[in-house]
Design a protein around this motif. Structure first.
Motif, PDB file in Angstrom:
ATOM      1  N   MET A   1      79.850 -59.844 -31.767  1.00 28.04           N
ATOM      2  CA  MET A   1      79.200 -58.614 -31.337  1.00 28.04           C
ATOM      3  C   MET A   1      79.151 -58.526 -29.811  1.00 28.04           C
ATOM      4  O   MET A   1      78.805 -59.496 -29.143  1.00 28.04           O
ATOM      5  CB  MET A   1      77.761 -58.628 -31.867  1.00 28.04           C
ATOM      6  CG  MET A   1      77.288 -57.265 -32.284  1.00 28.04           C
ATOM      7  SD  MET A   1      75.560 -57.350 -32.754  1.00 28.04           S
ATOM      8  CE  MET A   1      75.575 -56.463 -34.284  1.00 28.04           C
ATOM      9  N   GLU A   2      79.503 -57.353 -29.268  1.00 26.80           N
ATOM     10  CA  GLU A   2      79.455 -57.195 -27.817  1.00 26.80           C
ATOM     11  C   GLU A   2      78.048 -56.834 -27.373  1.00 26.80           C
ATOM     12  O   GLU A   2      77.301 -56.196 -28.097  1.00 26.80           O
ATOM     13  CB  GLU A   2      80.408 -56.082 -27.392  1.00 26.80           C
ATOM     14  CG  GLU A   2      81.845 -56.544 -27.299  1.00 26.80           C
ATOM     15  CD  GLU A   2      82.746 -55.427 -26.829  1.00 26.80           C
ATOM     16  OE1 GLU A   2      82.332 -54.694 -25.921  1.00 26.80           O
ATOM     17  OE2 GLU A   2      83.828 -55.296 -27.397  1.00 26.80           O
ATOM     18  N   SER A   3      77.700 -57.235 -26.174  1.00 26.81           N
ATOM     19  CA  SER A   3      76.379 -56.861 -25.684  1.00 26.81           C
ATOM     20  C   SER A   3      76.410 -55.413 -25.191  1.00 26.81           C
ATOM     21  O   SER A   3      77.460 -54.858 -24.893  1.00 26.81           O
ATOM     22  CB  SER A   3      75.936 -57.801 -24.574  1.00 26.81           C
ATOM     23  OG  SER A   3      76.842 -57.717 -23.512  1.00 26.81           O
ATOM     24  N   ASN A   4      75.217 -54.817 -25.107  1.00 23.79           N
ATOM     25  CA  ASN A   4      75.126 -53.403 -24.771  1.00 23.79           C
ATOM     26  C   ASN A   4      75.131 -53.141 -23.274  1.00 23.79           C
ATOM     27  O   ASN A   4      74.562 -53.894 -22.505  1.00 23.79           O
ATOM     28  CB  ASN A   4      73.826 -52.828 -25.339  1.00 23.79           C
ATOM     29  CG  ASN A   4      73.925 -52.582 -26.817  1.00 23.79           C
ATOM     30  OD1 ASN A   4      74.973 -52.195 -27.300  1.00 23.79           O
ATOM     31  ND2 ASN A   4      72.851 -52.811 -27.536  1.00 23.79           N
ATOM     32  N   ARG A   5      75.792 -52.047 -22.907  1.00 20.89           N
ATOM     33  CA  ARG A   5      75.616 -51.496 -21.562  1.00 20.89           C
ATOM     34  C   ARG A   5      75.097 -50.089 -21.759  1.00 20.89           C
ATOM     35  O   ARG A   5      75.742 -49.280 -22.404  1.00 20.89           O
ATOM     36  CB  ARG A   5      76.937 -51.483 -20.801  1.00 20.89           C
ATOM     37  CG  ARG A   5      77.359 -52.827 -20.287  1.00 20.89           C
ATOM     38  CD  ARG A   5      78.628 -52.696 -19.470  1.00 20.89           C
ATOM     39  NE  ARG A   5      78.352 -52.068 -18.189  1.00 20.89           N
ATOM     40  CZ  ARG A   5      77.971 -52.768 -17.108  1.00 20.89           C
ATOM     41  NH1 ARG A   5      77.816 -54.063 -17.193  1.00 20.89           N
ATOM     42  NH2 ARG A   5      77.739 -52.175 -15.968  1.00 20.89           N
TER      43      ARG A   5
ATOM     44  N   PHE B   1      70.770 -48.952 -44.243  1.00 23.59           N
ATOM     45  CA  PHE B   1      71.156 -50.360 -44.089  1.00 23.59           C
ATOM     46  C   PHE B   1      71.154 -51.058 -45.442  1.00 23.59           C
ATOM     47  O   PHE B   1      72.118 -51.733 -45.816  1.00 23.59           O
ATOM     48  CB  PHE B   1      70.185 -51.050 -43.116  1.00 23.59           C
ATOM     49  CG  PHE B   1      70.347 -52.540 -43.040  1.00 23.59           C
ATOM     50  CD1 PHE B   1      71.442 -53.098 -42.389  1.00 23.59           C
ATOM     51  CD2 PHE B   1      69.415 -53.388 -43.626  1.00 23.59           C
ATOM     52  CE1 PHE B   1      71.597 -54.476 -42.312  1.00 23.59           C
ATOM     53  CE2 PHE B   1      69.564 -54.762 -43.556  1.00 23.59           C
ATOM     54  CZ  PHE B   1      70.658 -55.311 -42.901  1.00 23.59           C
ATOM     55  N   HIS B   2      70.094 -50.865 -46.209  1.00 25.86           N
ATOM     56  CA  HIS B   2      69.965 -51.571 -47.487  1.00 25.86           C
ATOM     57  C   HIS B   2      70.910 -51.036 -48.567  1.00 25.86           C
ATOM     58  O   HIS B   2      71.451 -51.795 -49.352  1.00 25.86           O
ATOM     59  CB  HIS B   2      68.516 -51.505 -47.982  1.00 25.86           C
ATOM     60  CG  HIS B   2      67.588 -52.364 -47.157  1.00 25.86           C
ATOM     61  ND1 HIS B   2      67.714 -53.734 -47.095  1.00 25.86           N
ATOM     62  CD2 HIS B   2      66.560 -52.048 -46.351  1.00 25.86           C
ATOM     63  CE1 HIS B   2      66.788 -54.225 -46.286  1.00 25.86           C
ATOM     64  NE2 HIS B   2      66.070 -53.219 -45.812  1.00 25.86           N
TER      65      HIS B   2
ATOM     66  N   ASP C   1      70.638 -50.944 -35.137  1.00 25.69           N
ATOM     67  CA  ASP C   1      70.482 -51.500 -33.806  1.00 25.69           C
ATOM     68  C   ASP C   1      68.987 -51.797 -33.632  1.00 25.69           C
ATOM     69  O   ASP C   1      68.177 -50.889 -33.516  1.00 25.69           O
ATOM     70  CB  ASP C   1      70.975 -50.475 -32.770  1.00 25.69           C
ATOM     71  CG  ASP C   1      70.948 -51.037 -31.363  1.00 25.69           C
ATOM     72  OD1 ASP C   1      69.888 -51.571 -30.962  1.00 25.69           O
ATOM     73  OD2 ASP C   1      71.965 -50.935 -30.662  1.00 25.69           O
ATOM     74  N   ASP C   2      68.650 -53.088 -33.650  1.00 25.91           N
ATOM     75  CA  ASP C   2      67.233 -53.471 -33.667  1.00 25.91           C
ATOM     76  C   ASP C   2      66.470 -52.919 -32.474  1.00 25.91           C
ATOM     77  O   ASP C   2      65.362 -52.425 -32.605  1.00 25.91           O
ATOM     78  CB  ASP C   2      67.104 -55.003 -33.652  1.00 25.91           C
ATOM     79  CG  ASP C   2      67.706 -55.600 -34.894  1.00 25.91           C
ATOM     80  OD1 ASP C   2      67.716 -54.908 -35.929  1.00 25.91           O
ATOM     81  OD2 ASP C   2      68.173 -56.754 -34.837  1.00 25.91           O
TER      82      ASP C   2
ATOM     83  N   GLY D   1      74.094 -45.487 -29.440  1.00 19.79           N
ATOM     84  CA  GLY D   1      75.264 -44.616 -29.478  1.00 19.79           C
ATOM     85  C   GLY D   1      75.307 -43.672 -30.660  1.00 19.79           C
ATOM     86  O   GLY D   1      76.362 -43.178 -31.034  1.00 19.79           O
ATOM     87  N   SER D   2      74.157 -43.426 -31.270  1.00 18.78           N
ATOM     88  CA  SER D   2      74.106 -42.400 -32.314  1.00 18.78           C
ATOM     89  C   SER D   2      72.708 -41.790 -32.323  1.00 18.78           C
ATOM     90  O   SER D   2      71.798 -42.277 -31.651  1.00 18.78           O
ATOM     91  CB  SER D   2      74.421 -42.982 -33.689  1.00 18.78           C
ATOM     92  OG  SER D   2      73.248 -43.488 -34.308  1.00 18.78           O
ATOM     93  N   SER D   3      72.551 -40.719 -33.093  1.00 24.98           N
ATOM     94  CA  SER D   3      71.242 -40.066 -33.136  1.00 24.98           C
ATOM     95  C   SER D   3      70.346 -40.680 -34.212  1.00 24.98           C
ATOM     96  O   SER D   3      69.235 -40.204 -34.449  1.00 24.98           O
ATOM     97  CB  SER D   3      71.420 -38.577 -33.387  1.00 24.98           C
ATOM     98  OG  SER D   3      72.055 -38.382 -34.634  1.00 24.98           O
ATOM     99  N   ARG D   4      70.821 -41.748 -34.879  1.00 26.02           N
ATOM    100  CA  ARG D   4      70.071 -42.369 -35.970  1.00 26.02           C
ATOM    101  C   ARG D   4      68.590 -42.655 -35.665  1.00 26.02           C
ATOM    102  O   ARG D   4      67.728 -42.363 -36.482  1.00 26.02           O
ATOM    103  CB  ARG D   4      70.745 -43.682 -36.393  1.00 26.02           C
ATOM    104  CG  ARG D   4      71.643 -43.570 -37.615  1.00 26.02           C
ATOM    105  CD  ARG D   4      70.894 -43.241 -38.890  1.00 26.02           C
ATOM    106  NE  ARG D   4      71.776 -43.302 -40.057  1.00 26.02           N
ATOM    107  CZ  ARG D   4      71.405 -42.898 -41.274  1.00 26.02           C
ATOM    108  NH1 ARG D   4      70.199 -42.410 -41.483  1.00 26.02           N
ATOM    109  NH2 ARG D   4      72.249 -42.983 -42.278  1.00 26.02           N
TER     110      ARG D   4
END
Ligand SMILES: [Zn+2]
Length: 349
Positions: free
Chosen positions: A1-5, A184-185, A192-193, A235-238
Motif C-alpha cells: 500500500m502506498e502512503s497518502n499525499r 466493506f463487509h 480508508d481508516d 479520493g472519493s466522496s465515500r
C-alpha cells in the motif's frame, strides 16, 4: 500500500470580519490581479465588504462575474476568456458560484480562494465541483481550495434555512460512514481508516454544541471543512456521502419542488439511520435543538415522491453498496414516513 499525499487548504480563516480581510490574504501571497465569481443576488453589503477589502490592499479584480448557474459550459467559457494577468480566483457566495469558481481555478491551474457566505453544504472545501453538463448534474474532479475564508458574522446573517441545510449535510457523515462499513463487509470495498475517522470526528465538534450563534457557525464551518478534507484523503466522496445522498439525488430528478441539498439530505439521513439502526437519537436531537424539524414541517415533503426516490436511489450510482442494497427497505421506509415521531409530521400525502 502506498502512503497518502493529501492536498489541504494552505490558508484557513474562520472568524468575524474575515471577508473584509480577503485583500490582505491575497496580497500576502503576492497576488495583484484576481477574478471574482460571486453568486447572483448576493446582498450589496457582502459584495462591498469584499470590494473595499480588495481595494484597501490594492488588489485589482479585473473580472467580477455574477454567477446564476453552475453549467460546465459556462465554466469553460469563463476559463477561455480569463485574462492572462489574473493570478488567483476568488469565489464568493453560495454553492453554484463556488463550484463554478473552483472549476475555473482548476482548469486555469490557479490558486482558488473560497469565501462562502452561508454554510449550506460541505462543497466549499471539497476537491470536487458539482456542475451541470448538458443539463445533468455531475460531480467533477477539481482541486482543493488554496484558501478557505469563512466570515462567521456574514454566515450567521445568512437565512436560517441555509445554515440548517449545512447541518443536514453534516450529520449525513454518520450514515455515509455506516454505509461505507457495510460496503466493506458485504462488497469488500476498502475503507480508508483515517478519512473515516476524520469525517466521523468532524461531526462531533458541532454536535457538542448545536447552537446557531456565531460560535456555532464557527464550529459548523470547521466541521464541514474537515469533511471536505476527508474526501480528499481517500479520493472519493465515500466519507461524506452515502445512501442519504442517493435519495437526495433521486429527489432532484423526480420532485416537483426539490428542496435545498442539505435539507433533503438531512431528512434522508434520519430515515437511513432508522434502517441502519445507528445513531438515530443523536440525529433527532441535533435536528430538534437547531430547529431543523420545524423548518421541514413549515413546508412538508411529499410521501409519494420520497417513496419513489428511495425506490430509485440504489440505481443512481452503479456498484455503490449501501444499506439500501442489503434488503428491500421500502416497507420499512413506508412505515417510518407514516408513523415515526419525527418523520410523520414532515410529510403529506
Ligand atoms: Zn452533501
Amino acid at each position: 500500500m502506498e502512503s497518502n499525499r493529501v492536498a489541504i487548504p494552505t490558508l484557513v480563516r474562520i472568524k468575524t470580519g474575515a471577508l473584509g480581510r480577503m485583500g490582505i490574504y491575497l496580497s500576502r501571497q503576492g497576488h495583484r490581479r484576481v477574478a471574482v465569481f460571486q453568486s447572483e443576488g448576493l446582498l450589496d453589503d457582502i459584495t462591498s465588504r469584499m470590494r473595499s477589502g480588495l481595494l484597501s490592499a490594492s488588489i485589482e479584480p479585473i473580472v467580477w462575474a455574477n454567477v446564476a448557474t453552475n453549467e460546465f459550459e459556462r465554466a469553460i467559457s469563463y476559463f477561455t476568456d480569463l485574462p492572462r494577468s489574473v493570478t488567483a480566483i476568488v469565489g464568493l457566495g453560495g454553492g453554484k458560484a463556488l463550484d463554478l469558481a473552483k472549476y475555473v481555478a482548476f482548469l486555469a491551474k490557479l490558486p482558488y480562494f473560497a469565501a462562502p457566505t452561508s454554510l449550506s453544504n460541505d462543497g466549499f472545501a471539497s476537491p470536487q465541483s458539482s456542475l451541470t453538463v448538458g443539463g445533468k448534474r455531475k460531480s467533477l474532479a477539481a482541486a482543493m481550495p488554496f484558501a478557505v475564508v469563512i466570515d462567521t458574522e456574514v454566515c450567521k446573517g445568512a437565512p436560517k434555512y441555509l445554515t440548517l441545510s449545512g447541518v443536514g449535510d453534516l450529520v449525513a457523515k454518520f450514515t455515509a460512514i455506516e454505509d461505507w462499513k457495510l460496503a466493506f463487509h458485504h462488497a469488500h470495498e476498502p475503507i480508508d481508516d483515517f478519512a473515516a475517522l476524520l469525517s466521523d470526528g468532524s461531526v462531533h465538534a458541532f454536535l457538542a454544541r448545536p447552537i446557531l450563534d456565531e460560535e456555532g457557525i464557527r464550529l459548523l464551518g470547521t466541521s464541514l471543512l474537515f469533511n471536505g478534507i476527508a474526501m480528499e484523503v481517500c479520493g472519493s466522496s465515500r466519507p461524506a456521502s452515502g445512501s442519504e445522498h442517493l435519495i437526495s439525488h433521486a429527489l432532484d430528478e423526480i420532485s416537483a419542488n426539490p428542496r435545498l441539498h442539505g435539507l433533503q439530505v438531512g431528512v434522508a439521513t434520519y430515515l437511513i439511520s432508522l434502517l441502519q439502526q445507528h445513531r438515530t437519537d443523536v440525529i433527532a436531537r441535533v435536528f430538534d435543538k437547531t430547529g431543523f424539524w420545524e423548518a421541514i414541517k413549515a413546508e412538508p415533503l411529499s410521501r409519494g415522491e420520497w417513496l419513489e426516490a428511495v425506490r430509485r436511489a440504489p440505481t443512481i450510482k452503479e456498484g455503490f453498496f449501501t444499506v439500501l442494497s442489503t434488503r428491500d427497505t421500502l416497507p420499512e421506509v413506508e412505515k417510518a414516513l407514516q408513523t415515526d415521531k419525527w418523520l410523520a409530521p414532515c410529510f403529506v400525502d
